[in-house]
Design an enzyme around this catalytic site. Structure first.
Site, short mmCIF file in Angstrom:
data_model
loop_
_atom_site.label_atom_id
_atom_site.label_comp_id
_atom_site.label_asym_id
_atom_site.label_seq_id
_atom_site.Cartn_x
_atom_site.Cartn_y
_atom_site.Cartn_z
N LYS A 4 0.81 -1.41 -0.03
CA LYS A 4 -0.04 -0.27 -0.04
C LYS A 4 0.79 1.21 -0.08
O LYS A 4 1.68 1.34 0.87
CB LYS A 4 -0.98 0.05 1.14
N LYS A 52 -12.59 -8.88 -8.49
CA LYS A 52 -13.07 -9.51 -7.17
C LYS A 52 -14.50 -9.69 -7.15
O LYS A 52 -15.27 -9.16 -7.74
CB LYS A 52 -13.08 -8.18 -6.13
#
Length: 330
Positions: free
Chosen positions: A107, A214
Protein backbone atom coordinates in the site's frame (compact mmCIF):
# COMPACT_ATOMS: atom_id res chain seq x y z
CA UNK A 1 -33.97 -18.44 -8.77
CA UNK A 2 -33.61 -15.92 -5.96
CA UNK A 3 -33.98 -17.60 -2.55
CA UNK A 4 -36.48 -16.12 -0.11
CA UNK A 5 -35.16 -13.50 2.28
CA UNK A 6 -36.33 -15.68 5.17
CA UNK A 7 -34.04 -18.44 3.91
CA UNK A 8 -31.04 -16.10 4.09
CA UNK A 9 -31.94 -14.78 7.52
CA UNK A 10 -32.52 -18.25 8.96
CA UNK A 11 -28.80 -19.09 9.05
CA UNK A 12 -27.36 -15.56 9.00
CA UNK A 13 -24.51 -14.95 11.43
CA UNK A 14 -22.84 -11.57 11.86
CA UNK A 15 -19.16 -11.77 12.81
CA UNK A 16 -16.48 -9.25 13.78
CA UNK A 17 -12.91 -10.33 13.10
CA UNK A 18 -10.05 -8.42 14.78
CA UNK A 19 -7.16 -7.61 12.44
CA UNK A 20 -3.45 -7.90 13.14
CA UNK A 21 -2.72 -4.48 11.63
CA UNK A 22 -4.87 -1.48 10.80
CA UNK A 23 -5.79 -1.70 7.13
CA UNK A 24 -8.04 0.47 5.00
CA UNK A 25 -8.78 2.47 8.13
CA UNK A 26 -10.23 -0.45 10.08
CA UNK A 27 -9.04 -2.75 12.86
CA UNK A 28 -12.09 -5.05 12.91
CA UNK A 29 -13.68 -6.58 9.79
CA UNK A 30 -17.40 -7.32 9.95
CA UNK A 31 -19.28 -9.74 7.70
CA UNK A 32 -22.54 -11.65 7.40
CA UNK A 33 -22.28 -15.36 6.73
CA UNK A 34 -25.21 -17.55 5.75
CA UNK A 35 -25.56 -21.08 4.47
CA UNK A 36 -27.03 -22.11 1.13
CA UNK A 37 -27.39 -25.46 -0.65
CA UNK A 38 -23.77 -25.21 -1.88
CA UNK A 39 -22.37 -24.28 1.55
CA UNK A 40 -21.49 -21.18 3.53
CA UNK A 41 -21.31 -17.86 1.73
CA UNK A 42 -20.41 -14.27 2.63
CA UNK A 43 -21.92 -10.78 2.37
CA UNK A 44 -19.43 -8.13 3.51
CA UNK A 45 -19.55 -4.81 1.65
CA UNK A 46 -17.62 -2.09 3.44
CA UNK A 47 -19.75 -0.11 5.83
CA UNK A 48 -19.54 3.14 3.86
CA UNK A 49 -21.01 1.60 0.67
CA UNK A 50 -24.61 2.47 -0.14
CA UNK A 51 -27.31 -0.13 -0.72
CA UNK A 52 -27.14 -0.02 -4.51
CA UNK A 53 -23.41 -0.77 -4.51
CA UNK A 54 -23.72 -3.30 -1.70
CA UNK A 55 -26.45 -5.20 -3.56
CA UNK A 56 -23.82 -6.59 -5.96
CA UNK A 57 -22.09 -8.13 -2.94
CA UNK A 58 -25.33 -9.78 -1.85
CA UNK A 59 -25.89 -11.10 -5.38
CA UNK A 60 -22.39 -12.60 -5.19
CA UNK A 61 -23.16 -14.24 -1.85
CA UNK A 62 -26.33 -15.79 -3.23
CA UNK A 63 -24.48 -16.91 -6.36
CA UNK A 64 -21.85 -18.72 -4.28
CA UNK A 65 -24.31 -20.24 -1.84
CA UNK A 66 -27.04 -21.33 -4.25
CA UNK A 67 -25.28 -21.92 -7.57
CA UNK A 68 -22.64 -24.50 -8.37
CA UNK A 69 -19.21 -23.00 -9.00
CA UNK A 70 -17.66 -23.39 -12.47
CA UNK A 71 -15.45 -26.37 -13.16
CA UNK A 72 -11.98 -25.51 -11.78
CA UNK A 73 -8.95 -25.38 -14.04
CA UNK A 74 -6.55 -25.63 -11.06
CA UNK A 75 -6.80 -26.86 -7.48
CA UNK A 76 -4.65 -24.24 -5.78
CA UNK A 77 -4.04 -20.52 -6.32
CA UNK A 78 -0.72 -18.64 -5.98
CA UNK A 79 -1.20 -15.62 -3.72
CA UNK A 80 0.56 -12.41 -2.80
CA UNK A 81 1.31 -10.95 0.60
CA UNK A 82 -0.43 -7.68 1.48
CA UNK A 83 1.68 -5.02 3.17
CA UNK A 84 -0.39 -2.20 4.75
CA UNK A 85 0.95 1.33 5.06
CA UNK A 86 3.20 0.37 7.96
CA UNK A 87 6.63 1.66 8.92
CA UNK A 88 9.54 0.07 7.08
CA UNK A 89 10.70 -1.54 10.33
CA UNK A 90 7.42 -3.51 10.52
CA UNK A 91 7.57 -4.96 7.00
CA UNK A 92 9.46 -8.16 7.84
CA UNK A 93 6.95 -9.17 10.51
CA UNK A 94 4.09 -8.64 8.02
CA UNK A 95 5.74 -10.72 5.30
CA UNK A 96 6.55 -13.54 7.72
CA UNK A 97 2.79 -14.22 7.96
CA UNK A 98 2.83 -15.34 4.30
CA UNK A 99 5.10 -18.39 4.14
CA UNK A 100 6.45 -19.22 0.70
CA UNK A 101 4.87 -16.19 -0.96
CA UNK A 102 7.03 -14.64 -3.70
CA UNK A 103 4.91 -11.54 -4.39
CA UNK A 104 3.95 -8.59 -2.19
CA UNK A 105 1.32 -5.92 -2.78
CA UNK A 106 2.38 -2.78 -0.95
CA UNK A 107 0.00 0.00 0.00
CA UNK A 108 1.25 3.47 -0.97
CA UNK A 109 -0.19 6.99 -1.07
CA UNK A 110 -1.69 6.60 2.40
CA UNK A 111 -3.30 9.90 3.50
CA UNK A 112 -1.04 11.60 6.03
CA UNK A 113 2.09 9.86 4.75
CA UNK A 114 4.71 10.94 2.23
CA UNK A 115 6.41 9.47 -0.81
CA UNK A 116 9.48 9.01 1.39
CA UNK A 117 7.41 6.69 3.60
CA UNK A 118 6.37 4.72 0.52
CA UNK A 119 9.94 4.44 -0.73
CA UNK A 120 11.18 3.20 2.64
CA UNK A 121 8.38 0.60 2.84
CA UNK A 122 8.92 -0.69 -0.69
CA UNK A 123 12.68 -0.79 -0.13
CA UNK A 124 12.14 -2.93 2.98
CA UNK A 125 9.92 -5.28 0.99
CA UNK A 126 12.56 -5.61 -1.74
CA UNK A 127 15.22 -6.35 0.89
CA UNK A 128 13.04 -9.06 2.43
CA UNK A 129 11.94 -10.71 -0.83
CA UNK A 130 15.29 -10.42 -2.56
CA UNK A 131 15.90 -9.68 -6.25
CA UNK A 132 13.60 -12.49 -7.45
CA UNK A 133 10.60 -11.30 -5.46
CA UNK A 134 7.76 -9.50 -7.17
CA UNK A 135 6.47 -6.16 -5.91
CA UNK A 136 3.26 -4.45 -6.89
CA UNK A 137 2.04 -1.19 -5.33
CA UNK A 138 -1.52 0.02 -4.77
CA UNK A 139 -2.34 3.74 -4.50
CA UNK A 140 -6.13 3.29 -4.18
CA UNK A 141 -6.78 6.36 -6.44
CA UNK A 142 -5.01 8.80 -4.07
CA UNK A 143 -2.59 10.35 -6.59
CA UNK A 144 -3.40 12.87 -9.27
CA UNK A 145 -1.65 12.36 -12.62
CA UNK A 146 1.37 14.52 -11.82
CA UNK A 147 1.83 12.92 -8.40
CA UNK A 148 1.49 9.47 -9.93
CA UNK A 149 4.12 10.19 -12.59
CA UNK A 150 6.56 11.46 -9.98
CA UNK A 151 5.90 8.52 -7.62
CA UNK A 152 6.15 5.84 -10.29
CA UNK A 153 9.44 7.32 -11.48
CA UNK A 154 10.76 7.20 -7.90
CA UNK A 155 9.49 3.65 -7.29
CA UNK A 156 10.49 2.16 -10.66
CA UNK A 157 14.05 1.22 -9.53
CA UNK A 158 12.48 -1.37 -7.21
CA UNK A 159 11.40 -3.31 -10.33
CA UNK A 160 7.62 -3.00 -9.95
CA UNK A 161 5.38 -5.71 -11.35
CA UNK A 162 2.62 -3.10 -11.77
CA UNK A 163 1.01 -0.05 -10.16
CA UNK A 164 -2.59 -0.54 -9.09
CA UNK A 165 -5.13 2.26 -9.51
CA UNK A 166 -2.69 5.19 -9.27
CA UNK A 167 -5.45 7.69 -10.16
CA UNK A 168 -9.22 7.80 -9.82
CA UNK A 169 -10.74 8.15 -13.28
CA UNK A 170 -10.45 6.19 -16.49
CA UNK A 171 -9.20 9.31 -18.26
CA UNK A 172 -6.46 9.80 -15.65
CA UNK A 173 -5.44 6.15 -15.90
CA UNK A 174 -5.12 6.48 -19.67
CA UNK A 175 -3.00 9.63 -19.25
CA UNK A 176 -0.65 8.15 -16.63
CA UNK A 177 -0.30 4.99 -18.70
CA UNK A 178 0.75 7.14 -21.67
CA UNK A 179 3.16 9.25 -19.61
CA UNK A 180 4.91 6.33 -17.95
CA UNK A 181 5.04 3.93 -20.90
CA UNK A 182 8.77 4.58 -21.29
CA UNK A 183 9.37 3.13 -17.79
CA UNK A 184 7.76 -0.18 -18.67
CA UNK A 185 5.64 -0.28 -15.48
CA UNK A 186 2.17 -1.71 -16.22
CA UNK A 187 -0.97 0.01 -14.91
CA UNK A 188 -3.68 -2.06 -13.21
CA UNK A 189 -7.27 -0.98 -12.64
CA UNK A 190 -9.24 -1.94 -9.52
CA UNK A 191 -11.74 0.73 -8.44
CA UNK A 192 -12.27 1.59 -12.12
CA UNK A 193 -13.61 -1.95 -12.55
CA UNK A 194 -15.44 -2.84 -9.33
CA UNK A 195 -16.94 0.59 -8.60
CA UNK A 196 -17.72 1.62 -12.17
CA UNK A 197 -21.15 1.71 -13.78
CA UNK A 198 -19.46 0.00 -16.74
CA UNK A 199 -16.66 -2.33 -15.55
CA UNK A 200 -15.48 -2.74 -19.14
CA UNK A 201 -14.94 0.98 -19.77
CA UNK A 202 -11.33 0.97 -18.57
CA UNK A 203 -10.42 -1.89 -20.92
CA UNK A 204 -12.27 -0.32 -23.84
CA UNK A 205 -10.42 2.96 -23.28
CA UNK A 206 -7.01 1.28 -23.29
CA UNK A 207 -6.44 2.77 -19.84
CA UNK A 208 -4.93 -0.29 -18.15
CA UNK A 209 -2.64 -3.22 -18.88
CA UNK A 210 -4.46 -5.57 -16.52
CA UNK A 211 -7.55 -5.69 -14.34
CA UNK A 212 -8.07 -6.48 -10.67
CA UNK A 213 -11.27 -8.50 -10.31
CA UNK A 214 -13.06 -9.29 -7.06
CA UNK A 215 -15.95 -11.73 -6.83
CA UNK A 216 -18.12 -9.91 -4.30
CA UNK A 217 -18.10 -6.37 -5.78
CA UNK A 218 -18.66 -7.73 -9.30
CA UNK A 219 -21.78 -9.66 -8.37
CA UNK A 220 -20.31 -13.13 -8.03
CA UNK A 221 -18.14 -15.69 -9.77
CA UNK A 222 -20.23 -16.05 -12.91
CA UNK A 223 -20.65 -12.32 -13.41
CA UNK A 224 -16.93 -11.73 -12.88
CA UNK A 225 -16.02 -14.42 -15.41
CA UNK A 226 -18.19 -12.72 -18.03
CA UNK A 227 -16.35 -9.44 -17.39
CA UNK A 228 -12.97 -11.17 -17.65
CA UNK A 229 -13.92 -12.76 -20.96
CA UNK A 230 -15.26 -9.51 -22.41
CA UNK A 231 -12.32 -7.36 -21.26
CA UNK A 232 -9.68 -9.50 -22.93
CA UNK A 233 -6.93 -8.37 -20.52
CA UNK A 234 -4.86 -10.32 -18.00
CA UNK A 235 -6.41 -10.28 -14.54
CA UNK A 236 -5.47 -10.58 -10.90
CA UNK A 237 -8.21 -12.09 -8.74
CA UNK A 238 -8.24 -10.33 -5.40
CA UNK A 239 -10.31 -10.07 -2.22
CA UNK A 240 -11.85 -7.35 -0.11
CA UNK A 241 -10.46 -8.42 3.28
CA UNK A 242 -12.85 -11.39 3.33
CA UNK A 243 -13.15 -14.20 5.85
CA UNK A 244 -12.13 -17.65 4.64
CA UNK A 245 -15.65 -18.00 3.23
CA UNK A 246 -15.27 -14.97 0.97
CA UNK A 247 -11.73 -16.02 0.11
CA UNK A 248 -13.11 -19.39 -1.02
CA UNK A 249 -15.42 -17.51 -3.38
CA UNK A 250 -12.40 -15.69 -4.81
CA UNK A 251 -10.41 -18.90 -5.05
CA UNK A 252 -13.18 -20.58 -7.05
CA UNK A 253 -13.21 -17.55 -9.37
CA UNK A 254 -9.43 -17.69 -9.81
CA UNK A 255 -9.64 -21.43 -10.42
CA UNK A 256 -11.95 -20.84 -13.38
CA UNK A 257 -9.98 -18.02 -15.04
CA UNK A 258 -8.10 -19.22 -18.14
CA UNK A 259 -4.42 -18.31 -18.34
CA UNK A 260 -4.01 -17.01 -14.80
CA UNK A 261 -0.71 -15.15 -15.20
CA UNK A 262 -0.38 -13.33 -11.86
CA UNK A 263 -0.33 -14.27 -8.20
CA UNK A 264 -3.68 -13.39 -6.66
CA UNK A 265 -4.65 -11.18 -3.74
CA UNK A 266 -6.32 -14.01 -1.86
CA UNK A 267 -3.94 -14.46 1.06
CA UNK A 268 -5.59 -11.86 3.28
CA UNK A 269 -6.89 -14.25 5.94
CA UNK A 270 -3.35 -13.77 7.29
CA UNK A 271 -4.47 -10.27 8.27
CA UNK A 272 -6.91 -11.60 10.89
CA UNK A 273 -6.16 -12.55 14.48
CA UNK A 274 -8.91 -15.23 14.24
CA UNK A 275 -11.00 -16.59 11.37
CA UNK A 276 -14.38 -18.35 11.15
CA UNK A 277 -13.07 -21.54 9.52
CA UNK A 278 -11.81 -24.65 11.27
CA UNK A 279 -8.97 -24.67 8.73
CA UNK A 280 -8.54 -21.06 7.53
CA UNK A 281 -7.50 -20.49 3.93
CA UNK A 282 -4.02 -19.27 4.83
CA UNK A 283 -1.09 -19.37 2.41
CA UNK A 284 1.03 -22.53 2.50
CA UNK A 285 4.13 -22.55 0.31
CA UNK A 286 2.72 -19.47 -1.43
CA UNK A 287 -0.65 -21.02 -2.36
CA UNK A 288 -4.16 -21.43 -1.00
CA UNK A 289 -6.34 -24.44 -1.90
CA UNK A 290 -9.54 -24.21 -3.92
CA UNK A 291 -12.12 -25.50 -1.45
CA UNK A 292 -15.07 -24.41 0.63
CA UNK A 293 -14.00 -24.15 4.26
CA UNK A 294 -15.84 -25.79 7.13
CA UNK A 295 -17.25 -23.06 9.35
CA UNK A 296 -17.00 -23.76 13.05
CA UNK A 297 -20.02 -23.05 15.28
CA UNK A 298 -17.61 -22.40 18.12
CA UNK A 299 -15.73 -19.81 16.07
CA UNK A 300 -18.97 -18.18 14.91
CA UNK A 301 -20.03 -17.83 18.53
CA UNK A 302 -16.64 -16.53 19.65
CA UNK A 303 -16.49 -13.97 16.82
CA UNK A 304 -20.15 -12.90 16.94
CA UNK A 305 -20.74 -9.16 16.62
CA UNK A 306 -22.59 -7.40 19.40
CA UNK A 307 -26.38 -6.99 19.27
CA UNK A 308 -26.33 -3.48 17.79
CA UNK A 309 -23.94 -4.41 14.97
CA UNK A 310 -25.87 -7.60 14.28
CA UNK A 311 -29.08 -5.60 13.89
CA UNK A 312 -27.32 -3.04 11.67
CA UNK A 313 -26.08 -5.75 9.32
CA UNK A 314 -29.37 -7.66 9.16
CA UNK A 315 -31.24 -4.44 8.37
CA UNK A 316 -28.70 -3.77 5.63
CA UNK A 317 -29.14 -7.31 4.31
CA UNK A 318 -32.91 -6.77 4.09
CA UNK A 319 -32.52 -3.49 2.22
CA UNK A 320 -29.98 -4.91 -0.23
CA UNK A 321 -32.18 -7.94 -0.81
CA UNK A 322 -34.94 -5.60 -2.02
CA UNK A 323 -32.48 -4.03 -4.49
CA UNK A 324 -31.48 -7.47 -5.79
CA UNK A 325 -35.11 -8.52 -5.95
CA UNK A 326 -36.04 -5.48 -8.06
CA UNK A 327 -33.09 -6.06 -10.41
CA UNK A 328 -33.97 -9.74 -10.78
CA UNK A 329 -37.55 -8.85 -11.70
CA UNK A 330 -36.48 -6.62 -14.61
Amino acid sequence: MLPDLAELLRTARVVALPMTTRFRGITVREAVLFEGPQGWTEFSPFVEYDDDESAAWLHAAIDFGWREAPEPLRDRIPVNATVPAVAAADVAAILDRYPGVRTAKVKVAEPGQTLADDLARVSAVRDHLGPEGRIRVDANTFWNVDEAEHAIHALAPFDLEYVEQPCATVEELAEIRRRTAYMGVPIAADESVRKAADPLAVAQAGAADLLIVKAQPLGGIHSALRIVAAAGLPVVVSSAIDTSVGIAMGAHLAAAVPNLEFDCGLGTVAMFVHDVADEPLLPVDGFIPVRRPTVSAERLNALAADADRRQWWLDRLRRCYRVVERATAL
